[in-house]
Scaffold this motif. Structure first.
Motif, PDB file in Angstrom:
ATOM      1  N   GLY A  83       0.787  -1.227   0.000  1.00 48.61           N
ATOM      2  CA  GLY A  83       0.000   0.000   0.000  1.00 48.61           C
ATOM      3  C   GLY A  83       0.815   1.272   0.000  1.00 48.61           C
ATOM      4  N   SER A  84       2.058   1.218  -0.438  1.00 49.88           N
ATOM      5  CA  SER A  84       2.924   2.400  -0.435  1.00 49.88           C
ATOM      6  C   SER A  84       3.205   2.886  -1.849  1.00 49.88           C
ATOM      7  CB  SER A  84       4.259   2.085   0.245  1.00 49.88           C
ATOM      8  OG  SER A  84       4.074   1.741   1.591  1.00 49.88           O
ATOM      9  N   LEU A  85       3.245   4.197  -2.000  1.00 47.36           N
ATOM     10  CA  LEU A  85       3.755   4.821  -3.220  1.00 47.36           C
ATOM     11  C   LEU A  85       5.268   4.843  -3.116  1.00 47.36           C
ATOM     12  CD1 LEU A  85       1.500   8.013  -3.284  1.00 47.36           C
ATOM     13  CD2 LEU A  85       1.132   5.917  -4.563  1.00 47.36           C
ATOM     14  N   GLY A  86       5.964   4.914  -4.243  1.00 49.23           N
ATOM     15  CA  GLY A  86       7.414   4.961  -4.195  1.00 49.23           C
ATOM     16  C   GLY A  86       7.983   5.875  -5.266  1.00 49.23           C
ATOM     17  N   ALA A  87       9.250   6.244  -5.068  1.00 46.81           N
ATOM     18  CA  ALA A  87       9.984   7.029  -6.059  1.00 46.81           C
ATOM     19  C   ALA A  87      11.466   6.790  -5.836  1.00 46.81           C
ATOM     20  CB  ALA A  87       9.656   8.516  -5.930  1.00 46.81           C
ATOM     21  N   LEU A  88      12.250   7.055  -6.872  1.00 42.86           N
ATOM     22  CA  LEU A  88      13.706   6.928  -6.734  1.00 42.86           C
ATOM     23  C   LEU A  88      14.410   7.947  -7.602  1.00 42.86           C
ATOM     24  CD1 LEU A  88      15.321   5.497  -9.345  1.00 42.86           C
ATOM     25  CD2 LEU A  88      14.046   3.525  -8.567  1.00 42.86           C
ATOM     26  N   THR A  89      15.641   8.243  -7.202  1.00 48.30           N
ATOM     27  CA  THR A  89      16.583   9.037  -7.988  1.00 48.30           C
ATOM     28  C   THR A  89      17.890   8.258  -8.030  1.00 48.30           C
ATOM     29  OG1 THR A  89      15.607  11.165  -7.358  1.00 48.30           O
ATOM     30  CG2 THR A  89      17.884  11.209  -8.115  1.00 48.30           C
ATOM     31  N   VAL A  90      18.460   8.081  -9.214  1.00 43.91           N
ATOM     32  CA  VAL A  90      19.736   7.380  -9.361  1.00 43.91           C
ATOM     33  C   VAL A  90      20.860   8.399  -9.167  1.00 43.91           C
ATOM     34  CG1 VAL A  90      21.188   5.992 -10.894  1.00 43.91           C
ATOM     35  CG2 VAL A  90      18.690   5.721 -10.956  1.00 43.91           C
ATOM     36  N   LEU A  91      21.773   8.091  -8.246  1.00 47.13           N
ATOM     37  CA  LEU A  91      22.918   8.977  -7.982  1.00 47.13           C
ATOM     38  C   LEU A  91      24.110   8.653  -8.866  1.00 47.13           C
ATOM     39  CD1 LEU A  91      21.352   9.097  -5.166  1.00 47.13           C
ATOM     40  CD2 LEU A  91      23.569   9.665  -4.242  1.00 47.13           C
ATOM     41  N   SER A  92      24.416   7.354  -8.996  1.00 49.51           N
ATOM     42  CA  SER A  92      25.583   6.941  -9.786  1.00 49.51           C
ATOM     43  C   SER A  92      25.309   5.582 -10.403  1.00 49.51           C
ATOM     44  CB  SER A  92      26.832   6.873  -8.892  1.00 49.51           C
ATOM     45  OG  SER A  92      26.654   5.919  -7.861  1.00 49.51           O
ATOM     46  N   GLY A  93      26.025   5.295 -11.486  1.00 50.50           N
ATOM     47  CA  GLY A  93      25.809   4.031 -12.173  1.00 50.50           C
ATOM     48  C   GLY A  93      24.483   4.027 -12.906  1.00 50.50           C
ATOM     49  N   ALA A  94      23.902   2.842 -13.057  1.00 49.34           N
ATOM     50  CA  ALA A  94      22.628   2.706 -13.762  1.00 49.34           C
ATOM     51  C   ALA A  94      21.861   1.505 -13.228  1.00 49.34           C
ATOM     52  CB  ALA A  94      22.867   2.546 -15.266  1.00 49.34           C
ATOM     53  N   LEU A  95      20.545   1.613 -13.266  1.00 47.30           N
ATOM     54  CA  LEU A  95      19.658   0.531 -12.839  1.00 47.30           C
ATOM     55  C   LEU A  95      18.833   0.059 -14.023  1.00 47.30           C
ATOM     56  CD1 LEU A  95      18.250   1.987  -9.484  1.00 47.30           C
ATOM     57  CD2 LEU A  95      20.057   0.270  -9.770  1.00 47.30           C
ATOM     58  N   SER A  96      18.557  -1.233 -14.069  1.00 47.71           N
ATOM     59  CA  SER A  96      17.595  -1.792 -15.011  1.00 47.71           C
ATOM     60  C   SER A  96      16.321  -2.078 -14.234  1.00 47.71           C
ATOM     61  CB  SER A  96      18.101  -3.102 -15.623  1.00 47.71           C
ATOM     62  OG  SER A  96      19.173  -2.866 -16.491  1.00 47.71           O
ATOM     63  N   GLU A  97      15.202  -1.622 -14.773  1.00 50.33           N
ATOM     64  CA  GLU A  97      13.911  -1.909 -14.167  1.00 50.33           C
ATOM     65  C   GLU A  97      13.094  -2.719 -15.166  1.00 50.33           C
ATOM     66  OE1 GLU A  97      10.115   0.360 -12.185  1.00 50.33           O
ATOM     67  OE2 GLU A  97      10.884   1.077 -14.112  1.00 50.33           O
ATOM     68  N   PHE A  98      12.540  -3.824 -14.688  1.00 48.29           N
ATOM     69  CA  PHE A  98      11.642  -4.650 -15.477  1.00 48.29           C
ATOM     70  C   PHE A  98      10.259  -4.508 -14.857  1.00 48.29           C
ATOM     71  CE2 PHE A  98      15.864  -6.319 -15.767  1.00 48.29           C
ATOM     72  CZ  PHE A  98      16.022  -6.589 -17.117  1.00 48.29           C
ATOM     73  N   ARG A  99       9.356  -3.802 -15.571  1.00 48.47           N
ATOM     74  CA  ARG A  99       8.032  -3.483 -15.028  1.00 48.47           C
ATOM     75  C   ARG A  99       6.966  -4.284 -15.757  1.00 48.47           C
ATOM     76  NH1 ARG A  99       3.890  -0.227 -16.701  1.00 48.47           N
ATOM     77  NH2 ARG A  99       5.140   0.565 -18.402  1.00 48.47           N
ATOM     78  N   TRP A 100       6.039  -4.833 -14.972  1.00 48.96           N
ATOM     79  CA  TRP A 100       4.907  -5.550 -15.542  1.00 48.96           C
ATOM     80  C   TRP A 100       3.892  -4.532 -16.043  1.00 48.96           C
ATOM     81  CZ3 TRP A 100       3.875 -10.079 -17.392  1.00 48.96           C
ATOM     82  CH2 TRP A 100       2.541 -10.463 -17.594  1.00 48.96           C
ATOM     83  N   ASN A 101       3.564  -4.588 -17.345  1.00 53.79           N
ATOM     84  CA  ASN A 101       2.636  -3.606 -17.913  1.00 53.79           C
ATOM     85  C   ASN A 101       1.233  -4.179 -18.114  1.00 53.79           C
ATOM     86  OD1 ASN A 101       2.745  -5.175 -20.211  1.00 53.79           O
ATOM     87  ND2 ASN A 101       3.638  -3.610 -21.520  1.00 53.79           N
TER      88      ASN A 101
END
Length: 198
Positions: free
Chosen positions: A100-118
């Motif tokens: 039940g939580s909303l979320g957010a992120l900011t990338v500081l360094s490097g890179a992230l891969s996100e795999f999202r279910w659409n």
């Protein structure tokens, strides 16, 4: 244009003339904070980390863990948790939601891969330093250090991101994609850790 203003005004008058509802009306979201608020908090948290304001919370001697993800809570109150996460090569969070939580992120360094279910498949996107993303309730994703970031930076160069959750995390559900192209929940765990077990 004037007629639309008049019709909006008469619609508002019509609504205000109705008797009040005699039952409690639940808010649309479980928090007063909105995705834009969480993005601002992660951006400010990232700036504070880069400015050294949280150096006292970083790993001893500045040596980042190379085998497992690492996290520290930067801010916590009844409305929001803000975390700094270090990502290691080859370790993903598994496909999950934030209950039940909303979320957010900011990338500081490097890179992230996100795999999202659409709703029909997993979609991949890469978030690099400076990129931000927010996650509404029901967002199901898997996050990991981007392979390109791991290859170019080496295992000791951290991929870092700041995450905010509102209300603070209390549970996460994990999923698998079935052979029929649907999601199946595999387990739900109580947690206050960001993005799964560390």
């Amino acid at each position: 244009m004037r007629s639309s203003v008049l019709s909006l005004s008469s619609a508002r008058d019509s609504l205000s003339a109705r008797p009040p509802v005699d039952r409690a009306v639940a808010p649309a979201l479980p928090t007063r904070l909105r995705p834009a608020d969480l993005l601002r908090l992660t951006d400010e948290g990232a700036e504070d980390v880069l400015a050294g304001r949280y150096d006292h919370l970083l790993p001893a001697g500045g040596v980042w863990p190379a085998e497992e993800r690492w996290a520290t809570r930067l801010l916590s109150d009844d409305e929001v948790d803000v975390w700094l996460i270090s990502w290691t090569p080859g370790k993903s969070t598994e496909l999950h939601d934030h209950a039940g939580s909303l979320g957010a992120l900011t990338v500081l360094s490097g890179a992230l891969s996100e795999f999202r279910w659409n709703g029909t498949e997993l979609r991949r996107r890469t978030l690099t330093a400076g990129d931000q993303a927010s996650f509404p309730i029901g967002w199901v994703h898997d996050v990991m250090r981007a392979p390109a970031a791991a290859e170019s930076a080496g295992p000791l160069d951290p991929t870092l991101s700041v995450h905010a959750y509102s209300p603070p995390l209390t549970a996460m559900s994990y999923y698998e994609v079935t052979g029929h192209g649907t999601l199946r929940r595999t387990r739900t765990v109580l947690t206050d850790q960001p993005e799964g077990d560390m």
